[in-house]
Motif scaffolding. Structure first.
Motif, mmCIF file in Angstrom:
data_model
loop_
_atom_site.group_PDB
_atom_site.id
_atom_site.type_symbol
_atom_site.label_atom_id
_atom_site.label_comp_id
_atom_site.label_asym_id
_atom_site.label_seq_id
_atom_site.Cartn_x
_atom_site.Cartn_y
_atom_site.Cartn_z
ATOM 1 N N GLN A 117 -5.267 1.643 11.142
ATOM 2 C CA GLN A 117 -4.296 2.689 10.847
ATOM 3 C C GLN A 117 -4.372 3.047 9.371
ATOM 4 O OE1 GLN A 117 -0.688 0.428 11.891
ATOM 5 N NE2 GLN A 117 -0.006 0.698 9.794
ATOM 6 N N SER A 118 -3.972 4.262 9.071
ATOM 7 C CA SER A 118 -3.936 4.704 7.676
ATOM 8 C C SER A 118 -2.727 4.083 6.992
ATOM 9 C CB SER A 118 -3.863 6.232 7.605
ATOM 10 O OG SER A 118 -2.676 6.705 8.234
ATOM 11 N N ASN A 119 -2.881 3.781 5.730
ATOM 12 C CA ASN A 119 -1.783 3.156 4.982
ATOM 13 C C ASN A 119 -1.338 4.009 3.793
ATOM 14 O OD1 ASN A 119 -1.398 0.702 6.482
ATOM 15 N ND2 ASN A 119 -3.366 0.009 5.693
ATOM 16 N N ASN A 120 -1.913 5.188 3.650
ATOM 17 C CA ASN A 120 -1.527 6.053 2.543
ATOM 18 C C ASN A 120 -0.101 6.566 2.721
ATOM 19 O OD1 ASN A 120 -4.486 6.027 2.839
ATOM 20 N ND2 ASN A 120 -4.421 7.268 0.999
ATOM 21 N N GLY A 121 0.561 6.764 1.607
ATOM 22 C CA GLY A 121 1.915 7.285 1.656
ATOM 23 C C GLY A 121 1.954 8.761 1.998
ATOM 24 N N PHE A 122 3.124 9.221 2.398
ATOM 25 C CA PHE A 122 3.344 10.642 2.639
ATOM 26 C C PHE A 122 4.760 10.957 2.176
ATOM 27 C CE2 PHE A 122 3.999 8.211 6.524
ATOM 28 C CZ PHE A 122 5.237 8.611 6.976
ATOM 29 N N ALA A 123 5.335 12.020 2.629
ATOM 30 C CA ALA A 123 6.667 12.408 2.160
ATOM 31 C C ALA A 123 7.516 12.928 3.307
ATOM 32 C CB ALA A 123 6.553 13.468 1.065
ATOM 33 N N ILE A 124 8.800 13.037 3.027
ATOM 34 C CA ILE A 124 9.743 13.718 3.920
ATOM 35 C C ILE A 124 10.307 14.887 3.131
ATOM 36 C CG2 ILE A 124 12.075 13.551 4.863
ATOM 37 C CD1 ILE A 124 11.417 10.904 6.006
ATOM 38 N N ILE A 125 10.370 16.022 3.769
ATOM 39 C CA ILE A 125 10.867 17.223 3.105
ATOM 40 C C ILE A 125 12.092 17.740 3.861
ATOM 41 C CG2 ILE A 125 9.345 18.779 4.419
ATOM 42 C CD1 ILE A 125 9.071 20.453 1.820
ATOM 43 N N ASP A 126 13.115 18.186 3.093
ATOM 44 C CA ASP A 126 14.321 18.713 3.747
ATOM 45 C C ASP A 126 14.256 20.226 3.850
ATOM 46 O OD1 ASP A 126 14.933 19.723 1.233
ATOM 47 O OD2 ASP A 126 16.547 18.291 0.837
ATOM 48 N N GLU A 145 2.792 10.561 18.193
ATOM 49 C CA GLU A 145 2.167 11.384 19.232
ATOM 50 C C GLU A 145 0.779 10.827 19.567
ATOM 51 O OE1 GLU A 145 0.335 15.925 19.743
ATOM 52 O OE2 GLU A 145 1.431 15.346 17.931
ATOM 53 N N GLN A 146 0.506 10.619 20.855
ATOM 54 C CA GLN A 146 -0.826 10.161 21.261
ATOM 55 C C GLN A 146 -1.712 11.371 21.495
ATOM 56 O OE1 GLN A 146 -0.967 7.451 24.587
ATOM 57 N NE2 GLN A 146 -3.096 6.913 24.189
ATOM 58 N N VAL A 147 -2.852 11.411 20.815
ATOM 59 C CA VAL A 147 -3.751 12.568 20.903
ATOM 60 C C VAL A 147 -5.086 12.219 21.556
ATOM 61 C CG1 VAL A 147 -2.730 13.825 18.964
ATOM 62 C CG2 VAL A 147 -4.519 12.129 18.517
ATOM 63 N N VAL A 148 -5.385 10.935 21.705
ATOM 64 C CA VAL A 148 -6.623 10.506 22.370
ATOM 65 C C VAL A 148 -6.292 9.376 23.329
ATOM 66 C CG1 VAL A 148 -8.910 9.456 22.102
ATOM 67 C CG2 VAL A 148 -8.140 11.167 20.460
ATOM 68 N N GLY A 179 -17.836 0.098 29.610
ATOM 69 C CA GLY A 179 -17.573 1.280 28.801
ATOM 70 C C GLY A 179 -16.585 0.986 27.697
ATOM 71 N N TYR A 180 -16.170 2.047 27.004
ATOM 72 C CA TYR A 180 -15.292 1.913 25.852
ATOM 73 C C TYR A 180 -14.068 2.808 26.023
ATOM 74 C CZ TYR A 180 -19.399 -0.242 23.787
ATOM 75 O OH TYR A 180 -20.469 -1.060 23.550
ATOM 76 N N LYS A 181 -12.903 2.240 25.700
ATOM 77 C CA LYS A 181 -11.649 2.990 25.812
ATOM 78 C C LYS A 181 -11.146 3.320 24.409
ATOM 79 C CE LYS A 181 -8.746 1.845 28.991
ATOM 80 N NZ LYS A 181 -7.734 1.110 29.785
ATOM 81 N N TYR A 182 -10.882 4.604 24.180
ATOM 82 C CA TYR A 182 -10.431 5.086 22.882
ATOM 83 C C TYR A 182 -8.995 5.591 22.981
ATOM 84 C CZ TYR A 182 -15.212 5.013 21.118
ATOM 85 O OH TYR A 182 -16.452 4.612 20.705
ATOM 86 N N LYS A 183 -8.177 5.192 22.002
ATOM 87 C CA LYS A 183 -6.814 5.703 21.896
ATOM 88 C C LYS A 183 -6.520 6.034 20.440
ATOM 89 C CE LYS A 183 -4.903 3.117 25.837
ATOM 90 N NZ LYS A 183 -3.848 2.178 26.283
ATOM 91 N N GLU A 184 -5.734 7.083 20.255
ATOM 92 C CA GLU A 184 -5.361 7.457 18.885
ATOM 93 C C GLU A 184 -3.974 8.088 18.894
ATOM 94 O OE1 GLU A 184 -7.922 9.154 15.338
ATOM 95 O OE2 GLU A 184 -7.302 10.803 16.660
ATOM 96 N N TRP A 185 -3.208 7.760 17.847
ATOM 97 C CA TRP A 185 -1.860 8.297 17.663
ATOM 98 C C TRP A 185 -1.756 8.901 16.267
ATOM 99 C CZ3 TRP A 185 -3.319 3.648 19.545
ATOM 100 C CH2 TRP A 185 -2.943 3.302 20.845
#
Length: 259
Positions: A117-126, A145-148, A179-185
């Motif tokens: 998983q990514s660990n970079n920060g982000f922000a919340i905007i009002d 949200e699951q996209v894969v 085979g291989y199972k891929y998941k992404e959120w």
């Protein structure tokens, strides 16, 4: 029979501890106030005026839309979705063969190859365009949200396979890769978030992250009301499971000892 009883007692005890954790987390949400970004800025200013610049600490809840950091939005690894946070897993499904008592036994198994998983920060905007930083600190957002979610059969004869840009090794011996199972959120920019944690100004701008002296840190796409309701339901099930597990387990153990 007594072994099953001990297992049920252990499960009941485990359920009790999970119940207590759920209860404490629920009480933390109930007891923590939700602040607007201007309110937090005003409180930080008071702290600065008192000569405590850089030492502001406040347990708080913040609600707003996910917003990329100044460096821009991220791109998820598998689906290439624009986001502020992502996580993906890759699992290998294979047939495991072993011989016991002169017979061949084959079972289908799964092993996790990667969980990143990514660990970079982000922000919340009002609504007024004011922002506060979010430091995930390794915490996984609740209900992203699951996209894969797809399975790719393994093509035999290859020394390795590359899917979604990820190169995976092949496995020999008695294990046949199926085979291989891929998941992404992901959490996309604009996703409404509820964040419960500690607001600080150690790095200058206000940031909400894990409490410095213990406590709960929650990042969720659900509202506080939805989270409280889910915790209340979970607490009831765990309480019932804890009591049932211990009582039934004790009954089995005592019954075995009597007989």
């Amino acid at each position: 029979m007594w072994i099953a009883g001990l297992v049920l007692i252990a499960a009941g005890v485990a359920a009790f501890f999970f119940m207590q954790h759920t209860k404490r987390e629920l009480h933390a949400m109930i007891g923590t106030e939700t602040f607007t970004i201007p309110e937090l800025e005003d409180q930080r200013k008071i702290s600065d005026d008192l000569g405590a610049k850089g030492s502001f600490r406040k347990s708080a809840e913040v609600v707003g839309a996910a917003h990329p950091p100044p460096s821009g939005a991220r791109t998820s690894e598998l689906s290439k979705t624009e986001c502020v946070w992502y996580r993906y897993t890759v699992e290998r499904e294979y047939e495991h063969t072993e011989y016991r008592d002169g017979k061949r036994h084959t079972r289908r198994r799964t092993e996790k190859l990667t969980d990143h998983q990514s660990n970079n920060g982000f922000a919340i905007i009002d609504e007024a365009g004011r922002t506060i930083g979010v430091d995930p600190g390794g915490e996984r957002p609740d209900r992203p949200e699951q996209v894969v979610d797809r399975f790719e059969p393994h093509e035999g004869g290859r020394s390795s396979v590359e899917l979604f840009g990820v190169r995976l090794p092949s496995f020999g011996g008695g294990n046949r890769t199926i085979g291989y199972k891929y998941k992404e959120w992901v959490v996309r920019p604009g996703q409404r978030l509820y964040v419960h944690g500690e607001v600080h100004d150690r790095k200058g701008p206000l940031i909400i992250g894990k409490p410095s002296e213990g406590g709960f840190f929650i990042i969720s796409t659900r509202t506080e009301g939805e989270l409280r309701k889910a915790h209340e339901t979970k607490h009831k099930f765990l309480a019932a499971g804890s009591i049932a597990g211990v009582l039934i387990g004790l009954g089995l153990v005592v019954g075995q000892l009597v007989t």
